[in-house]
Motif scaffolding. Structure first.
Motif, PDB file in Angstrom:
ATOM      1  N   ALA A 129       0.832  -1.211   0.000  1.00 56.99           N
ATOM      2  CA  ALA A 129       0.000   0.000   0.000  1.00 56.99           C
ATOM      3  C   ALA A 129       0.860   1.251   0.000  1.00 56.99           C
ATOM      4  CB  ALA A 129      -0.945   0.003   1.200  1.00 56.99           C
ATOM      5  N   GLU A 130       1.863   1.287   0.857  1.00 57.62           N
ATOM      6  CA  GLU A 130       2.750   2.452   0.909  1.00 57.62           C
ATOM      7  C   GLU A 130       3.523   2.609  -0.396  1.00 57.62           C
ATOM      8  OE1 GLU A 130       2.571   0.143   3.329  1.00 57.62           O
ATOM      9  OE2 GLU A 130       1.724   1.301   4.986  1.00 57.62           O
ATOM     10  N   HIS A 131       3.961   1.480  -0.955  1.00 53.58           N
ATOM     11  CA  HIS A 131       4.709   1.532  -2.209  1.00 53.58           C
ATOM     12  C   HIS A 131       3.843   2.114  -3.332  1.00 53.58           C
ATOM     13  CE1 HIS A 131       7.436   0.401  -5.427  1.00 53.58           C
ATOM     14  NE2 HIS A 131       6.449  -0.247  -6.019  1.00 53.58           N
ATOM     15  N   ILE A 132       2.646   1.592  -3.494  1.00 52.93           N
ATOM     16  CA  ILE A 132       1.749   2.064  -4.559  1.00 52.93           C
ATOM     17  C   ILE A 132       1.376   3.531  -4.328  1.00 52.93           C
ATOM     18  CG2 ILE A 132      -0.579   1.788  -5.538  1.00 52.93           C
ATOM     19  CD1 ILE A 132       1.454  -0.365  -6.469  1.00 52.93           C
ATOM     20  N   ALA A 133       1.073   3.889  -3.092  1.00 51.56           N
ATOM     21  CA  ALA A 133       0.686   5.272  -2.782  1.00 51.56           C
ATOM     22  C   ALA A 133       1.824   6.252  -3.033  1.00 51.56           C
ATOM     23  CB  ALA A 133       0.207   5.374  -1.341  1.00 51.56           C
ATOM     24  N   SER A 134       3.060   5.791  -2.985  1.00 53.33           N
ATOM     25  CA  SER A 134       4.206   6.684  -3.178  1.00 53.33           C
ATOM     26  C   SER A 134       4.532   6.940  -4.640  1.00 53.33           C
ATOM     27  CB  SER A 134       5.445   6.112  -2.482  1.00 53.33           C
ATOM     28  OG  SER A 134       5.955   4.997  -3.202  1.00 53.33           O
ATOM     29  N   LEU A 135       3.924   6.193  -5.542  1.00 55.84           N
ATOM     30  CA  LEU A 135       4.244   6.337  -6.965  1.00 55.84           C
ATOM     31  C   LEU A 135       3.431   7.467  -7.583  1.00 55.84           C
ATOM     32  CD1 LEU A 135       4.311   2.543  -7.853  1.00 55.84           C
ATOM     33  CD2 LEU A 135       6.286   4.065  -7.557  1.00 55.84           C
ATOM     34  N   PRO A 136       4.105   8.482  -8.127  1.00 53.18           N
ATOM     35  CA  PRO A 136       3.375   9.639  -8.644  1.00 53.18           C
ATOM     36  C   PRO A 136       2.516   9.343  -9.867  1.00 53.18           C
ATOM     37  CG  PRO A 136       5.710   9.809  -9.180  1.00 53.18           C
ATOM     38  CD  PRO A 136       5.555   8.617  -8.276  1.00 53.18           C
ATOM     39  N   GLY A 137       2.777   8.279 -10.586  1.00 56.37           N
ATOM     40  CA  GLY A 137       2.020   7.979 -11.798  1.00 56.37           C
ATOM     41  C   GLY A 137       0.745   7.197 -11.565  1.00 56.37           C
ATOM     42  N   ILE A 138       0.456   6.849 -10.310  1.00 55.06           N
ATOM     43  CA  ILE A 138      -0.739   6.054 -10.016  1.00 55.06           C
ATOM     44  C   ILE A 138      -1.720   6.881  -9.193  1.00 55.06           C
ATOM     45  CG2 ILE A 138      -1.647   4.012  -8.846  1.00 55.06           C
ATOM     46  CD1 ILE A 138       0.893   2.556  -9.481  1.00 55.06           C
ATOM     47  N   VAL A 139      -2.964   6.921  -9.642  1.00 53.16           N
ATOM     48  CA  VAL A 139      -4.028   7.623  -8.932  1.00 53.16           C
ATOM     49  C   VAL A 139      -4.775   6.608  -8.071  1.00 53.16           C
ATOM     50  CG1 VAL A 139      -6.193   8.897  -9.208  1.00 53.16           C
ATOM     51  CG2 VAL A 139      -4.294   9.307 -10.786  1.00 53.16           C
ATOM     52  N   ILE A 140      -4.846   6.865  -6.780  1.00 52.68           N
ATOM     53  CA  ILE A 140      -5.613   6.007  -5.874  1.00 52.68           C
ATOM     54  C   ILE A 140      -7.084   6.404  -6.000  1.00 52.68           C
ATOM     55  CG2 ILE A 140      -5.974   5.238  -3.495  1.00 52.68           C
ATOM     56  CD1 ILE A 140      -3.195   4.517  -4.567  1.00 52.68           C
ATOM     57  N   LEU A 141      -7.930   5.425  -6.306  1.00 55.48           N
ATOM     58  CA  LEU A 141      -9.360   5.680  -6.436  1.00 55.48           C
ATOM     59  C   LEU A 141     -10.046   5.377  -5.116  1.00 55.48           C
ATOM     60  CD1 LEU A 141     -10.008   4.050  -9.924  1.00 55.48           C
ATOM     61  CD2 LEU A 141      -9.694   6.478  -9.401  1.00 55.48           C
ATOM     62  N   ASP A 142     -10.670   6.397  -4.539  1.00 58.17           N
ATOM     63  CA  ASP A 142     -11.366   6.255  -3.268  1.00 58.17           C
ATOM     64  C   ASP A 142     -12.594   5.363  -3.418  1.00 58.17           C
ATOM     65  OD1 ASP A 142      -9.588   7.983  -2.003  1.00 58.17           O
ATOM     66  OD2 ASP A 142     -10.839   9.745  -2.425  1.00 58.17           O
ATOM     67  N   LEU A 143     -12.993   4.804  -2.309  1.00 53.67           N
ATOM     68  CA  LEU A 143     -14.243   4.059  -2.266  1.00 53.67           C
ATOM     69  C   LEU A 143     -15.340   5.057  -1.911  1.00 53.67           C
ATOM     70  CD1 LEU A 143     -15.737   1.371  -2.441  1.00 53.67           C
ATOM     71  CD2 LEU A 143     -15.301   1.073   0.005  1.00 53.67           C
ATOM     72  N   ASP A 144     -15.880   5.701  -2.935  1.00 54.91           N
ATOM     73  CA  ASP A 144     -16.958   6.655  -2.716  1.00 54.91           C
ATOM     74  C   ASP A 144     -18.290   5.901  -2.682  1.00 54.91           C
ATOM     75  OD1 ASP A 144     -17.355   6.028  -5.394  1.00 54.91           O
ATOM     76  OD2 ASP A 144     -16.854   8.023  -6.130  1.00 54.91           O
ATOM     77  N   LEU A 145     -19.375   6.611  -2.438  1.00 57.70           N
ATOM     78  CA  LEU A 145     -20.677   5.963  -2.306  1.00 57.70           C
ATOM     79  C   LEU A 145     -21.082   5.199  -3.570  1.00 57.70           C
ATOM     80  CD1 LEU A 145     -23.139   5.276  -0.655  1.00 57.70           C
ATOM     81  CD2 LEU A 145     -24.141   7.469  -1.362  1.00 57.70           C
TER      82      LEU A 145
END
Length: 126
Positions: free
Chosen positions: A57-73
């Protein structure tokens, strides 16, 4: 048809990225270099990846080319009845929407898990 390339990493692709997989590394590099390439990591799949390989999780979150998609409603309602939220969130993220009218590919190290499903798969195995 859009000139943009949209790719959603499922949890298996995220784990592969953390292990130095060459295909995921190339995708990440391309997304950093080319404004028309977009990579996404659905939050539920990030959690599943981190359960499989702690630190992912930390590795993926640290990569500037990847957008984390939130769990919205809308995403939560779309995946709530599914067995595994990680795969369900990846599939939901790959469906066509306003930001990705043509949908997205699902990058995976386990392409068989997507067999028979209406998704476009990108196998990241060497």
């Amino acid at each position: 048809m859009s000139d943009h390339v949209h790719i959603v990493f499922d949890e298996t692709a995220m784990v592969a990225a953390g292990r130095g997989n060459s295909m995921t590394s190339r995708l990440i590099h391309r997304a950093n270099e080319d404004a028309d390439w977009h990579l996404y990591a659905p939050a539920c799949a990030v959690v599943e990846a981190d359960r499989t390989r702690p630190g992912t999780a930390e590795h993926i979150a640290s990569l500037p080319g990847i957008v984390i998609l939130d769990l919205d409603l809308p995403a939560a309602l779309g995946i709530a009845s599914k067995d595994t939220w990680g795969a369900a969130h990846a599939r939901y993220a790959a469906e066509p929407n306003a930001e990705r009218p043509d949908g997205a590919y699902i990058a995976t190290a386990d392409p068989h898990r997507w067999a028979g499903r209406p998704v476009r798969v990108l196998d990241v195995n060497p």
